[in-house]
Design a protein around this motif. Structure first.
Motif, PDB file in Angstrom:
ATOM      1  N   GLY A  69       0.803  -1.214   0.000  1.00  0.00           N
ATOM      2  CA  GLY A  69       0.000   0.000   0.000  1.00  0.00           C
ATOM      3  C   GLY A  69       0.839   1.268   0.000  1.00  0.00           C
ATOM      4  O   GLY A  69       2.068   1.223   0.070  1.00  0.00           O
ATOM      5  N   PRO A  70       0.191   2.416  -0.034  1.00  0.00           N
ATOM      6  CA  PRO A  70       0.888   3.701  -0.075  1.00  0.00           C
ATOM      7  C   PRO A  70       1.340   4.129   1.307  1.00  0.00           C
ATOM      8  O   PRO A  70       1.074   3.460   2.313  1.00  0.00           O
ATOM      9  CB  PRO A  70      -0.183   4.647  -0.622  1.00  0.00           C
ATOM     10  N   GLU A  71       2.020   5.270   1.374  1.00  0.00           N
ATOM     11  CA  GLU A  71       2.349   5.872   2.655  1.00  0.00           C
ATOM     12  C   GLU A  71       1.042   6.221   3.371  1.00  0.00           C
ATOM     13  O   GLU A  71       0.180   6.888   2.825  1.00  0.00           O
ATOM     14  CB  GLU A  71       3.183   7.131   2.440  1.00  0.00           C
ATOM     15  N   GLY A  72       0.893   5.743   4.573  1.00  0.00           N
ATOM     16  CA  GLY A  72      -0.356   5.947   5.300  1.00  0.00           C
ATOM     17  C   GLY A  72      -1.276   4.749   5.231  1.00  0.00           C
ATOM     18  O   GLY A  72      -2.279   4.691   5.949  1.00  0.00           O
ATOM     19  N   GLY A  73      -0.949   3.779   4.386  1.00  0.00           N
ATOM     20  CA  GLY A  73      -1.735   2.557   4.316  1.00  0.00           C
ATOM     21  C   GLY A  73      -2.949   2.654   3.404  1.00  0.00           C
ATOM     22  O   GLY A  73      -3.191   3.674   2.754  1.00  0.00           O
ATOM     23  N   PHE A  74      -3.702   1.578   3.354  1.00  0.00           N
ATOM     24  CA  PHE A  74      -4.927   1.533   2.558  1.00  0.00           C
ATOM     25  C   PHE A  74      -6.050   2.249   3.292  1.00  0.00           C
ATOM     26  O   PHE A  74      -6.077   2.316   4.520  1.00  0.00           O
ATOM     27  CB  PHE A  74      -5.332   0.087   2.268  1.00  0.00           C
ATOM     28  N   SER A  75      -7.007   2.758   2.534  1.00  0.00           N
ATOM     29  CA  SER A  75      -8.162   3.428   3.129  1.00  0.00           C
ATOM     30  C   SER A  75      -9.142   2.389   3.676  1.00  0.00           C
ATOM     31  O   SER A  75      -9.041   1.187   3.385  1.00  0.00           O
ATOM     32  CB  SER A  75      -8.853   4.298   2.082  1.00  0.00           C
ATOM     33  N   ASP A  76     -10.121   2.854   4.465  1.00  0.00           N
ATOM     34  CA  ASP A  76     -11.123   1.949   5.031  1.00  0.00           C
ATOM     35  C   ASP A  76     -11.939   1.273   3.933  1.00  0.00           C
ATOM     36  O   ASP A  76     -12.271   0.085   4.031  1.00  0.00           O
ATOM     37  CB  ASP A  76     -12.049   2.719   5.965  1.00  0.00           C
ATOM     38  N   SER A  77     -12.261   2.005   2.879  1.00  0.00           N
ATOM     39  CA  SER A  77     -13.031   1.412   1.785  1.00  0.00           C
ATOM     40  C   SER A  77     -12.217   0.360   1.044  1.00  0.00           C
ATOM     41  O   SER A  77     -12.770  -0.654   0.591  1.00  0.00           O
ATOM     42  CB  SER A  77     -13.495   2.507   0.821  1.00  0.00           C
ATOM     43  N   GLU A  78     -10.920   0.571   0.934  1.00  0.00           N
ATOM     44  CA  GLU A  78     -10.069  -0.425   0.272  1.00  0.00           C
ATOM     45  C   GLU A  78      -9.917  -1.667   1.136  1.00  0.00           C
ATOM     46  O   GLU A  78      -9.909  -2.800   0.616  1.00  0.00           O
ATOM     47  CB  GLU A  78      -8.709   0.196  -0.041  1.00  0.00           C
ATOM     48  N   LEU A  79      -9.824  -1.494   2.439  1.00  0.00           N
ATOM     49  CA  LEU A  79      -9.770  -2.648   3.339  1.00  0.00           C
ATOM     50  C   LEU A  79     -11.072  -3.443   3.274  1.00  0.00           C
ATOM     51  O   LEU A  79     -11.052  -4.683   3.309  1.00  0.00           O
ATOM     52  CB  LEU A  79      -9.502  -2.183   4.767  1.00  0.00           C
ATOM     53  N   ALA A  80     -12.191  -2.740   3.160  1.00  0.00           N
ATOM     54  CA  ALA A  80     -13.474  -3.426   3.009  1.00  0.00           C
ATOM     55  C   ALA A  80     -13.529  -4.181   1.686  1.00  0.00           C
ATOM     56  O   ALA A  80     -14.078  -5.296   1.619  1.00  0.00           O
ATOM     57  CB  ALA A  80     -14.616  -2.412   3.091  1.00  0.00           C
ATOM     58  N   LEU A  81     -12.942  -3.596   0.646  1.00  0.00           N
ATOM     59  CA  LEU A  81     -12.897  -4.275  -0.658  1.00  0.00           C
ATOM     60  C   LEU A  81     -12.080  -5.551  -0.577  1.00  0.00           C
ATOM     61  O   LEU A  81     -12.451  -6.581  -1.152  1.00  0.00           O
ATOM     62  CB  LEU A  81     -12.310  -3.330  -1.705  1.00  0.00           C
ATOM     63  N   PHE A  82     -10.967  -5.523   0.150  1.00  0.00           N
ATOM     64  CA  PHE A  82     -10.152  -6.723   0.319  1.00  0.00           C
ATOM     65  C   PHE A  82     -10.960  -7.844   0.974  1.00  0.00           C
ATOM     66  O   PHE A  82     -10.866  -9.014   0.581  1.00  0.00           O
ATOM     67  CB  PHE A  82      -8.914  -6.420   1.166  1.00  0.00           C
ATOM     68  N   LYS A  83     -11.749  -7.488   1.975  1.00  0.00           N
ATOM     69  CA  LYS A  83     -12.566  -8.505   2.652  1.00  0.00           C
ATOM     70  C   LYS A  83     -13.599  -9.106   1.696  1.00  0.00           C
ATOM     71  O   LYS A  83     -13.847 -10.315   1.718  1.00  0.00           O
ATOM     72  CB  LYS A  83     -13.251  -7.894   3.866  1.00  0.00           C
ATOM     73  N   GLN A  84     -14.189  -8.262   0.866  1.00  0.00           N
ATOM     74  CA  GLN A  84     -15.172  -8.758  -0.100  1.00  0.00           C
ATOM     75  C   GLN A  84     -14.515  -9.716  -1.101  1.00  0.00           C
ATOM     76  O   GLN A  84     -15.061 -10.784  -1.405  1.00  0.00           O
ATOM     77  CB  GLN A  84     -15.811  -7.584  -0.839  1.00  0.00           C
ATOM     78  N   VAL A  85     -13.357  -9.318  -1.604  1.00  0.00           N
ATOM     79  CA  VAL A  85     -12.679 -10.152  -2.601  1.00  0.00           C
ATOM     80  C   VAL A  85     -12.215 -11.460  -1.971  1.00  0.00           C
ATOM     81  O   VAL A  85     -12.330 -12.539  -2.569  1.00  0.00           O
ATOM     82  CB  VAL A  85     -11.495  -9.384  -3.213  1.00  0.00           C
ATOM     83  N   THR A  86     -11.698 -11.396  -0.761  1.00  0.00           N
ATOM     84  CA  THR A  86     -11.213 -12.603  -0.083  1.00  0.00           C
ATOM     85  C   THR A  86     -12.344 -13.592   0.159  1.00  0.00           C
ATOM     86  O   THR A  86     -12.135 -14.819   0.135  1.00  0.00           O
ATOM     87  CB  THR A  86     -10.548 -12.228   1.250  1.00  0.00           C
ATOM     88  N   ALA A  87     -13.546 -13.091   0.380  1.00  0.00           N
ATOM     89  CA  ALA A  87     -14.696 -13.954   0.670  1.00  0.00           C
ATOM     90  C   ALA A  87     -15.247 -14.642  -0.574  1.00  0.00           C
ATOM     91  O   ALA A  87     -16.061 -15.567  -0.453  1.00  0.00           O
ATOM     92  CB  ALA A  87     -15.802 -13.135   1.339  1.00  0.00           C
ATOM     93  N   ARG A  88     -14.815 -14.242  -1.744  1.00  0.00           N
ATOM     94  CA  ARG A  88     -15.322 -14.861  -2.966  1.00  0.00           C
ATOM     95  C   ARG A  88     -14.807 -16.291  -3.106  1.00  0.00           C
ATOM     96  O   ARG A  88     -13.707 -16.614  -2.642  1.00  0.00           O
ATOM     97  CB  ARG A  88     -14.876 -14.065  -4.199  1.00  0.00           C
ATOM     98  N   PRO A  89     -15.581 -17.168  -3.740  1.00  0.00           N
ATOM     99  CA  PRO A  89     -15.091 -18.533  -3.993  1.00  0.00           C
ATOM    100  C   PRO A  89     -13.854 -18.488  -4.898  1.00  0.00           C
ATOM    101  O   PRO A  89     -13.787 -17.711  -5.847  1.00  0.00           O
ATOM    102  CB  PRO A  89     -16.272 -19.207  -4.710  1.00  0.00           C
ATOM    103  N   ASN A  90     -12.858 -19.308  -4.556  1.00  0.00           N
ATOM    104  CA  ASN A  90     -11.624 -19.415  -5.343  1.00  0.00           C
ATOM    105  C   ASN A  90     -10.886 -18.078  -5.454  1.00  0.00           C
ATOM    106  O   ASN A  90     -10.238 -17.786  -6.469  1.00  0.00           O
ATOM    107  CB  ASN A  90     -11.920 -19.963  -6.742  1.00  0.00           C
ATOM    108  N   SER A  91     -10.976 -17.272  -4.431  1.00  0.00           N
ATOM    109  CA  SER A  91     -10.282 -15.988  -4.438  1.00  0.00           C
ATOM    110  C   SER A  91      -8.770 -16.206  -4.422  1.00  0.00           C
ATOM    111  O   SER A  91      -8.255 -17.098  -3.735  1.00  0.00           O
ATOM    112  CB  SER A  91     -10.690 -15.155  -3.224  1.00  0.00           C
ATOM    113  N   THR A  92      -8.052 -15.387  -5.171  1.00  0.00           N
ATOM    114  CA  THR A  92      -6.585 -15.465  -5.210  1.00  0.00           C
ATOM    115  C   THR A  92      -5.934 -14.411  -4.319  1.00  0.00           C
ATOM    116  O   THR A  92      -4.709 -14.315  -4.283  1.00  0.00           O
ATOM    117  CB  THR A  92      -6.083 -15.278  -6.650  1.00  0.00           C
TER     118      THR A  92
END
Length: 298
Positions: free
Chosen positions: A223-246
């Motif tokens: 991530g960038p300086e300061g880290g990922f935003s809250d919306s981006e962290l939420a997006l990661f959780k959504q993507v991780t929860a998908r079947p066969n997520s990479t």
């Protein structure tokens, strides 16, 4: 065995590889001609290459090594044609063209300030990444994106010339984070300061390395300086929860690292595991140590 031991073994491997080339390669300067060029009999040098040789005080008739992914590496002699023109006349092949690298390691990063981005690209090239992908996040500064410069990046070229590799990693176009997460490649995203438990990268790699479907390609997302935003962290959780997520959230330890430090740490761990466990000299003699190691690496 700790992370530092694996990184040390990776470093020793690089040193041994460099020493093995010393019998074939001299201390003469190396010039990258491009990865698409097949070895020509002569090659005319551009202004930057001539200036580089001038700074190194290379005189006419002295040896210059030229290289590229498709041409391999050749030894040649410098010929000057006036004050501003010169060429290298090829004499003998030092190394044959390399086969396509089956191991693909991509570094995906939010561009930093100019000097820090150059250092990151330089060190990642030395470690052996095959591609560099700038990622636009919410906290990425516009000035950092504008400072990426030319493709391929000069820092990548200089690092390849220095570290004896035959190719230069590709600097891809800037990609939006949401578009990048649709990739089929395993993506290790470095997340710190998370309330949920995130496994250490080494633990994840040692578990994956002995599965039937061996990981032979991976991407590291920083991530960038300061880290990922809250919306981006939420997006990661959504993507991780998908079947066969990479997408694989990982940690690099208890310390909060700067972006470039985190990137290089992750790359060193991945390359060490890939070299030691996925490409051993004799796979039949490899044991399954991850059960013993896992309890020690947290």
């Amino acid at each position: 065995i700790s992370i530092f031991f694996l990184v040390f073994l990776q470093f020793v491997g690089v040193v041994q590889q460099t020493e093995s080339l010393s019998a074939k390669c001299s201390v003469s300067p190396r010039l990258w001609l491009g990865d698409d060029i097949v070895a020509p009999e002569t090659v005319e040098l551009n202004t930057n290459q001539l200036n580089h040789l001038s700074v190194l005080r290379i005189k006419e008739g002295e040896e210059v090594r030229c290289f590229g992914a498709n041409m391999g590496e050749w030894s040649g002699r410098l010929e000057l044609m006036g004050r501003r023109r010169g060429r290298v006349v090829m004499e003998s092949e030092i190394r044959a063209p390399q086969l396509k690298n089956a191991r693909k390691i991509e570094l995906c990063f939010a561009p930093l300030r100019k000097k820090r981005t150059s250092v990151l690209i330089e060190k990642a090239t030395e470690l052996g990444v095959t591609a560099l992908r700038p990622i636009a996040t919410q906290f990425t500064q516009a000035a950092a994106l504008a400072s990426l410069g030319s493709h391929p990046h000069p820092a990548a070229i200089q690092a390849a010339e220095q570290c004896e590799r035959l190719d230069v990693p590709i600097l891809e176009n800037v990609t939006r984070l949401s578009d990048f997460l649709d990739s089929n490649t395993t993506i290790f995203v470095c997340l710190e300061r998370q309330e949920d438990h995130v496994p250490h990268l080494l633990t994840v790699l040692l578990e994956k390395s002995f599965e039937e479907d061996v990981v032979d390609a991976a991407a590291v997302l920083i991530g960038p300086e300061g880290g990922f935003s809250d919306s981006e962290l939420a997006l990661f959780k959504q993507v991780t929860a998908r079947p066969n997520s990479t997408l694989v959230p990982i940690s690099l330890g208890s310390s909060i690292l700067r972006a470039e430090t985190a990137a290089l740490s992750a790359l060193a761990i991945i390359l060490a595991v890939f070299d030691i466990y996925l490409n051993p000299p004799n796979k039949k003699k490899m044991r399954r140590p991850h059960l013993r190691l896992q309890s020690r690496v947290m």
